[in-house]
Design an enzyme around this catalytic site. Structure first.
Site, PDB file in Angstrom:
ATOM      1  N   TYR A 102      72.197  27.001  32.704  1.00 19.93           N
ATOM      2  CA  TYR A 102      73.373  26.776  32.216  1.00 19.93           C
ATOM      3  C   TYR A 102      74.210  27.842  31.613  1.00 19.93           C
ATOM      4  O   TYR A 102      73.470  29.096  31.550  1.00 19.93           O
ATOM      5  CB  TYR A 102      73.281  25.453  31.055  1.00 19.93           C
ATOM      6  CG  TYR A 102      72.679  26.055  29.878  1.00 19.93           C
ATOM      7  CD1 TYR A 102      71.248  26.517  29.704  1.00 19.93           C
ATOM      8  CD2 TYR A 102      73.335  25.993  28.561  1.00 19.93           C
ATOM      9  CE1 TYR A 102      71.120  26.877  28.437  1.00 19.93           C
ATOM     10  CE2 TYR A 102      73.091  26.247  27.380  1.00 19.93           C
ATOM     11  CZ  TYR A 102      71.666  26.730  27.396  1.00 19.93           C
ATOM     12  OH  TYR A 102      71.588  27.225  26.032  1.00 19.93           O
TER      13      TYR A 102
ATOM     14  N   GLU B 139      64.114  35.569  18.487  1.00 20.04           N
ATOM     15  CA  GLU B 139      65.458  35.209  18.348  1.00 20.04           C
ATOM     16  C   GLU B 139      65.630  33.912  17.708  1.00 20.04           C
ATOM     17  O   GLU B 139      64.682  33.548  17.319  1.00 20.04           O
ATOM     18  CB  GLU B 139      65.999  35.207  19.799  1.00 20.04           C
ATOM     19  CG  GLU B 139      65.639  34.233  20.731  1.00 20.04           C
ATOM     20  CD  GLU B 139      66.154  34.367  22.215  1.00 20.04           C
ATOM     21  OE1 GLU B 139      67.278  34.870  22.398  1.00 20.04           O
ATOM     22  OE2 GLU B 139      65.577  33.877  23.141  1.00 20.04           O
TER      23      GLU B 139
ATOM     24  N   LEU C  34      66.600  35.571  25.401  1.00 23.69           N
ATOM     25  CA  LEU C  34      67.831  35.512  26.349  1.00 23.69           C
ATOM     26  C   LEU C  34      68.620  36.881  26.162  1.00 23.69           C
ATOM     27  O   LEU C  34      68.752  37.277  24.988  1.00 23.69           O
ATOM     28  CB  LEU C  34      68.328  34.381  25.900  1.00 23.69           C
ATOM     29  CG  LEU C  34      69.506  33.963  26.854  1.00 23.69           C
ATOM     30  CD1 LEU C  34      69.103  33.378  28.124  1.00 23.69           C
ATOM     31  CD2 LEU C  34      70.564  33.226  26.314  1.00 23.69           C
TER      32      LEU C  34
ATOM     33  N   LYS D   9      68.460  31.586  31.449  1.00 19.74           N
ATOM     34  CA  LYS D   9      69.018  30.734  30.796  1.00 19.74           C
ATOM     35  C   LYS D   9      68.698  29.251  31.327  1.00 19.74           C
ATOM     36  O   LYS D   9      69.928  28.793  31.910  1.00 19.74           O
ATOM     37  CB  LYS D   9      70.558  30.943  30.406  1.00 19.74           C
ATOM     38  CG  LYS D   9      71.239  30.303  29.401  1.00 19.74           C
ATOM     39  CD  LYS D   9      72.516  30.835  28.959  1.00 19.74           C
ATOM     40  CE  LYS D   9      73.215  30.173  27.925  1.00 19.74           C
ATOM     41  NZ  LYS D   9      72.663  29.773  26.527  1.00 19.74           N
TER      42      LYS D   9
HETATM   43  N1  PMP Z   1      69.213  33.350  22.567  1.00 15.85           N
HETATM   44  C1  PMP Z   1      69.234  32.105  23.025  1.00 15.85           C
HETATM   45  C2  PMP Z   1      67.857  31.493  22.830  1.00 15.85           C
HETATM   46  C3  PMP Z   1      70.218  31.155  23.171  1.00 15.85           C
HETATM   47  O1  PMP Z   1      69.989  29.984  23.498  1.00 15.85           O
HETATM   48  C4  PMP Z   1      71.570  31.862  22.822  1.00 15.85           C
HETATM   49  C5  PMP Z   1      72.964  31.057  23.120  1.00 15.85           C
HETATM   50  N2  PMP Z   1      73.059  30.697  24.656  1.00 15.85           N
HETATM   51  C6  PMP Z   1      71.652  33.151  22.767  1.00 15.85           C
HETATM   52  C7  PMP Z   1      70.498  33.821  22.380  1.00 15.85           C
HETATM   53  C8  PMP Z   1      72.850  33.925  22.564  1.00 15.85           C
HETATM   54  O2  PMP Z   1      73.659  34.226  23.676  1.00 15.85           O
HETATM   55  P1  PMP Z   1      75.221  34.304  24.025  1.00 15.85           P
HETATM   56  O3  PMP Z   1      75.664  35.318  23.259  1.00 15.85           O
HETATM   57  O4  PMP Z   1      75.300  34.522  25.545  1.00 15.85           O
HETATM   58  O5  PMP Z   1      75.666  32.801  23.919  1.00 15.85           O
END
Ligand code: PMP
Length: 286
Positions: free
Chosen positions: A33, A182, A206, A150
């Site tokens: 996603y 994270e 991620l 993701k």
């Molecule tokens: N880490 C995780 C586990 C996430 O789910 C997200 C948000 N989707 C992020 C980091 C931040 O990623 P982004 O800046 O692309 O939203």
């Protein structure tokens, strides 16, 4: 008002949108996603999210159901049809519906399922929590080992978010081998002096699209960036902390496991990075 959503090439009222119970996303969490924010009717960092979508699809060998241009056109159509000024677009792509359940992947010519929907979030970039910051708790990181993809496999992050809320916190920072990986749905940072510390890229986290942009802008603003893991204890001793994501942008963190970080108020560097990030992103929005 019922939303107009996108399902496999069609724009439908949300109540008419249907996906099979045999869909691999539903049965096996076999899907990926993306979340793209919308400010003033425009898409924030669309190319970044597009690139990660392709990377996640390639990593799982799901194949590419649409061209990059077709996604952009579809996202813009959803913004227009739902009159989104500020909000979010969720896109889910799964390995599709093989017609039955089987661990083995279906034949390569099985069409992927593509679903997208909007969420209207008026004032998304004016969240009042920015004034007070988030409080986080730490929890063992019990997610799977390929967190760089993701995937829609969000059960553990969802459990961790609920555990944080049960303790009166806003989010959890996940810890593995003594170091913070994270947040449940964001990347985590601490600030000490002029230096911003965040975990290096690997399969353990991620690769945040907001992270990439914020680190680039921080370096351009002559701030030091150290990409390495840090412990919850180091976080408790830091001057500031914050998280980044496509929906929270740069959000200050003011407490970890009940201990105040810095003065216990949102920090100056987080505040500045949020400003720089939003300025730059509004300028490049599509
Ligand atoms: N880490 C995780 C586990 C996430 O789910 C997200 C948000 N989707 C992020 C980091 C931040 O990623 P982004 O800046 O692309 O939203």
């Amino acid at each position: 008002m019922s939303r107009i959503v996108y399902v496999n090439g069609e724009y439908l009222p949300e109540g008419d949108a249907k996906v099979s119970i045999f869909d691999r996303g539903f049965v096996m969490a076999d899907g990926v996603y993306e979340v793209v924010s919308v400010l003033d009717g425009k898409l924030i960092d669309f190319p970044g999210h597009q690139a990660r979508l392709n990377r996640s699809l390639d990593a799982l060998e799901i194949g590419q159901p649409m061209t990059d241009d077709a996604y952009l056109e579809m996202f813009r159509a959803l913004v227009e049809k739902n009159r989104i000024n500020d909000g979010l677009i969720y896109l889910q792509v799964t390995r599709g519906n093989p017609g039955d359940r089987d661990f083995a992947y279906p034949p390569k010519d099985t069409p992927q399922t593509v679903v997208a929907f909007t969420q209207s979030k008026p004032g998304l970039a004016e969240n009042p929590a920015v004034k007070t910051g988030w409080r986080v708790i730490t929890l063992p990181d019990q997610r799977w080992d390929r967190r760089d993809i993701k995937t829609v496999q969000l059960l553990y992050p969802s459990m961790a978010k609920m555990a944080a809320k049960a303790q009166g916190a806003d989010d959890a920072w996940l810890v593995e081998d003594g170091k913070v990986t994270e947040g449940t749905s964001n990347n985590a940072y601490i600030v000490k002096g002029n230096s911003i510390v965040t975990r290096e890229l690997s399969n353990d986290i991620l690769h945040g699209i907001t992270r990439a942009a914020v680190l680039r802008l921080a370096r351009e603003a002559q701030l030091q960036v150290e990409e390495r893991g840090f412990t919850p204890e180091e976080a408790a001793q830091a001057d500031e902390a914050f998280v980044t994501s496509a929906s929270a942008f740069v959000m200050p963190v003011v407490e970890i496991d009940g201990a105040k970080i810095g003065s216990g108020a949102p920090g100056k560097i987080a505040e500045r990075l949020r400003e720089i990030y939003l300025d730059e992103m509004r300028k490049t929005a599509l």
